[in-house]
Design an enzyme around this catalytic site. Structure first.
Site, PDB file in Angstrom:
ATOM      1  N   PRO A   2     -78.248  62.631 -15.513  1.00 53.00           N
ATOM      2  CA  PRO A   2     -77.692  62.660 -14.158  1.00 53.00           C
ATOM      3  C   PRO A   2     -78.343  61.602 -13.261  1.00 53.00           C
ATOM      4  O   PRO A   2     -79.558  61.438 -13.273  1.00 53.00           O
ATOM      5  CB  PRO A   2     -78.021  64.068 -13.659  1.00 53.00           C
ATOM      6  N   GLU A   3     -77.528  60.877 -12.534  1.00 55.12           N
ATOM      7  CA  GLU A   3     -78.008  59.882 -11.582  1.00 55.12           C
ATOM      8  C   GLU A   3     -77.607  60.342 -10.174  1.00 55.12           C
ATOM      9  O   GLU A   3     -77.131  61.471 -10.000  1.00 55.12           O
ATOM     10  CB  GLU A   3     -77.410  58.502 -11.917  1.00 55.12           C
ATOM     11  N   ARG A 111     -82.283  69.901 -23.581  1.00 57.97           N
ATOM     12  CA  ARG A 111     -83.336  69.070 -24.176  1.00 57.97           C
ATOM     13  C   ARG A 111     -84.724  69.301 -23.596  1.00 57.97           C
ATOM     14  O   ARG A 111     -85.687  68.674 -24.019  1.00 57.97           O
ATOM     15  CB  ARG A 111     -82.919  67.607 -24.092  1.00 57.97           C
TER      16      ARG A 111
END
Ligand SMILES: [Zn+2]
Length: 279
Positions: A2-3, A111
């Site tokens: 995500p940015e 993750r």
């Protein structure tokens, strides 16, 4: 990963879902390592009964003000927040917050790289961030000053201490929009290139927010907003992960190279390394 547009989408969702004013009744840690620097007991003691005062984004952090603490959430590779009224345990749920209106805020992270920081003083961490490219203070003059470095432009734009919020997707897209080769040195860009890049960054980010971010793959680790929706921006990407496909401007196949270890996508015709190649 995500940015800025994806993190902004999550923050917008949390605000729309009216979590401000609700209290965190208690929390449950399913993966205590998601919490930075605090033991489980310390975290439980600090977080319970705190009211959510304000939610905002700073760089790629979700910032939840919980007087007297502030919760910073960095989603890293695959983290996501989900607000739900169901008690079901989601696969990969790492932290759960029970809200005073009966809903649950889940931190899900396939993750496990995502981190939550519960801090009395968030300034120390947040002040390390560079300027936010969506603020009015991100002026062309300010941007041009940041570019005064002998560093590849792609690498410079990824440096969170200079500009906070850009990542691999939107840097590649902004450089394509501004027609700049990703390996050009920042301090060797022309005035026009710098102006174009400044505009391109804002344009690319705003459009991605309108489209509620980019979700690339189909598995759970890909971006989902706080209400579980996928972003719609992937089909608007012009170079990112389009290796070998024709450029939308000139039909030249998009190339992929590594720039300081980061996968980088560009059009060799539209984004030439030197001026001669452009003629
Ligand atoms: Zn092209």
């Amino acid at each position: 990963m995500p940015e800025l547009p994806e993190v902004q989408t999550v923050v917008n969702d949390l605000i729309r879902q009216k979590i401000i004013g609700k209290k965190i009744v208690k929390a449950t840690l399913f993966w205590p390592k998601s919490i930075q620097d605090l033991t489980e007991i310390e975290f439980y003691q600090a977080i319970s009964s705190l009211e959510i005062k304000k939610v905002e984004r700073q760089g790629k952090y979700i910032v939840i003000y919980l007087d007297p603490f502030t919760l910073l959430i960095h989603l890293r590779m695959s983290g996501r927040l989900r607000i739900t009224d169901k008690e079901d345990l989601s696969p990969h749920e790492r932290v759960r917050f029970y809200l005073s209106d009966g809903r649950i805020l889940q931190f899900i992270d396939q993750r496990k790289f995502g981190r939550l920081y519960l801090l009395k003083d968030p300034v120390q961490r947040l002040q390390k961030l560079g300027i936010d490219p969506l603020l009015a203070t991100f002026t062309e003059i300010c941007f041009v000053q940041l570019l005064n470095k002998k560093q590849k432009i792609k690498t410079l734009l990824l440096d969170q201490t200079l500009i906070a919020g850009l990542g691999n997707i939107y840097v590649d897209e902004a450089l394509f929009e501004a027609k700049i080769h990703p390996e050009k040195l920042a301090n060797q860009l022309t005035v026009l290139e710098k102006q174009n890049l400044h505009q391109a960054i804002g344009k690319v980010l705003r459009l991605a927010i309108e489209n509620r971010g980019t979700s690339l793959g189909t598995n759970e680790g890909n971006f989902h907003s706080a209400t579980g929706r996928r972003g719609k921006h992937a089909k608007r990407l012009k170079v990112y992960r389009r290796t070998g496909k024709p450029c939308f401007c000139c039909t030249t196949p998009i190339q992929r190279i590594k720039v300081n270890g980061r996968s980088t996508h560009f059009c060799p015709q539209c984004q030439p390394m030197n001026l001669r190649a452009a003629t």
